[in-house]
Design an enzyme around this catalytic site. Structure first.
Site, PDB file in Angstrom:
ATOM      1  N   THR A  65     -41.348  59.311  25.436  1.00  0.00           N
ATOM      2  CA  THR A  65     -41.028  57.896  25.661  1.00  0.00           C
ATOM      3  C   THR A  65     -39.553  57.586  25.482  1.00  0.00           C
ATOM      4  O   THR A  65     -39.085  56.564  25.967  1.00  0.00           O
ATOM      5  CB  THR A  65     -41.801  57.024  24.660  1.00  0.00           C
TER       6      THR A  65
ATOM      7  N   GLU B  94     -47.862  60.152  27.883  1.00  0.00           N
ATOM      8  CA  GLU B  94     -46.579  59.901  27.217  1.00  0.00           C
ATOM      9  C   GLU B  94     -46.711  60.217  25.731  1.00  0.00           C
ATOM     10  O   GLU B  94     -47.689  59.825  25.087  1.00  0.00           O
ATOM     11  CB  GLU B  94     -46.173  58.423  27.356  1.00  0.00           C
TER      12      GLU B  94
ATOM     13  N   HIS C 246     -42.350  66.205  33.153  1.00  0.00           N
ATOM     14  CA  HIS C 246     -41.699  65.263  34.071  1.00  0.00           C
ATOM     15  C   HIS C 246     -40.446  65.918  34.666  1.00  0.00           C
ATOM     16  O   HIS C 246     -40.134  65.734  35.848  1.00  0.00           O
ATOM     17  CB  HIS C 246     -41.353  63.967  33.312  1.00  0.00           C
TER      18      HIS C 246
ATOM     19  N   ASP D 163     -37.522  64.905  30.305  1.00  0.00           N
ATOM     20  CA  ASP D 163     -38.625  64.893  29.342  1.00  0.00           C
ATOM     21  C   ASP D 163     -39.770  65.806  29.766  1.00  0.00           C
ATOM     22  O   ASP D 163     -39.983  65.992  30.952  1.00  0.00           O
ATOM     23  CB  ASP D 163     -39.124  63.456  29.097  1.00  0.00           C
TER      24      ASP D 163
ATOM     25  N   HIS E  93     -44.817  63.642  29.324  1.00  0.00           N
ATOM     26  CA  HIS E  93     -43.570  62.888  29.171  1.00  0.00           C
ATOM     27  C   HIS E  93     -43.269  62.663  27.693  1.00  0.00           C
ATOM     28  O   HIS E  93     -44.150  62.764  26.854  1.00  0.00           O
ATOM     29  CB  HIS E  93     -43.710  61.474  29.765  1.00  0.00           C
TER      30      HIS E  93
HETATM   31 ZN   LIG Z   1     -41.167  60.864  31.891  1.00  0.00          ZN
END
Ligand SMILES: [Zn+2]
Length: 250
Positions: free
Chosen positions: A30, A98, A140, A150, A28
């Protein structure tokens, strides 16, 4: 590279279902200016505007600093509504990382080398310990097409694959014939995307766009952009990835 990980304990987690081991690694970004926002959300010192309680197993800052918030044995809350290869509830089956990046909201910058180096080292460690296959290292956006973008098209998947993290298409001669067949028939093209893992419930252009976001980022950077429209190269890369996946599946 030796892994240096700062440990914090987020309360945003729960046990995985009994006996379930992570078989996916989800990447991912942020979409924040810095690490303070996601840290606040994970540690429940800040409220998200939508009220959602979120977490990830790891957060990697722009300088490569790694913080762990949730034990890998536990289920973190990073994927939301998602599906891959018929598996829904990806949170139960995955480890989530992340990366601090502004995303479209705060000026989508290139990922820093230090951040990517740290991600590669951490991912290799995770993949080895849990025996996660290359084709289960996903964005993601792969598992939530049309809902999440993302880590988007600047994420260096090719570099990661070269370092042993995730898949990157390596077409051979047979893929050219297969690709031509896929491009002639939209139903076959969609079926190929679904066989690779994408959600069958979504329309072909949505799936093509998310495939390109991961595996053909030039579809987004070309002038004009052709994101969402498959071309020879899209079909060729898809064919190669399917063959590579099949070769790895016992
Ligand atoms: Zn994500």
């Amino acid at each position: 590279m030796t892994l240096s990980i700062v440990r914090k304990n987020s309360t945003h987690h729960e046990p995985r279902k009994t006996g379930v081991q992570p078989t996916f690694l989800i990447i991912h970004f942020t979409e924040s200016r810095d690490a303070a926002d996601p840290d606040g959300y994970f540690m429940a010192t800040r409220q998200r505007s939508d009220g959602a309680r979120v977490s990830a197993h790891y957060l990697i800052d722009i300088d490569g600093a790694i913080t762990q918030y949730v034990d890998e044995q536990n289920r973190a809350w990073h994927a939301g509504l998602s599906e891959w290869g018929g598996v829904s509830d990806i949170n139960t089956h995955s480890i989530g990382i992340e990366l601090v990046n502004g995303g479209p909201t705060y000026g989508y910058t290139d990922f820093a080398d230090a951040q990517i180096d740290a991600l590669i080292a951490l991912s290799k460690d995770i993949l080895t310990r849990h025996n996660i296959p290359a084709h289960h290292v996903l964005a993601h956006s792969d598992i939530a097409p049309g809902r999440k973008i993302d880590p988007d098209y600047k994420f260096p998947w090719r570099t990661l694959a070269a370092a042993g993290v995730g898949s990157w298409p390596q077409p051979v001669q047979a893929d050219f014939n297969e690709a031509a067949m896929l491009l002639r028939d939209e139903a076959k093209l969609k079926q190929a995307l679904v066989t690779y893992g994408y959600n069958p419930g979504l329309d072909l252009p949505v799936l093509v766009k998310e495939f390109q976001r991961h595996f053909q980022p030039e579809a987004f950077t070309a002038q004009p952009s052709y994101a969402g429209r498959a071309n020879d190269e899209t079909a060729l890369r898809l064919s190669a990835l399917l063959r590579q996946k099949l070769a790895m599946t016992p």
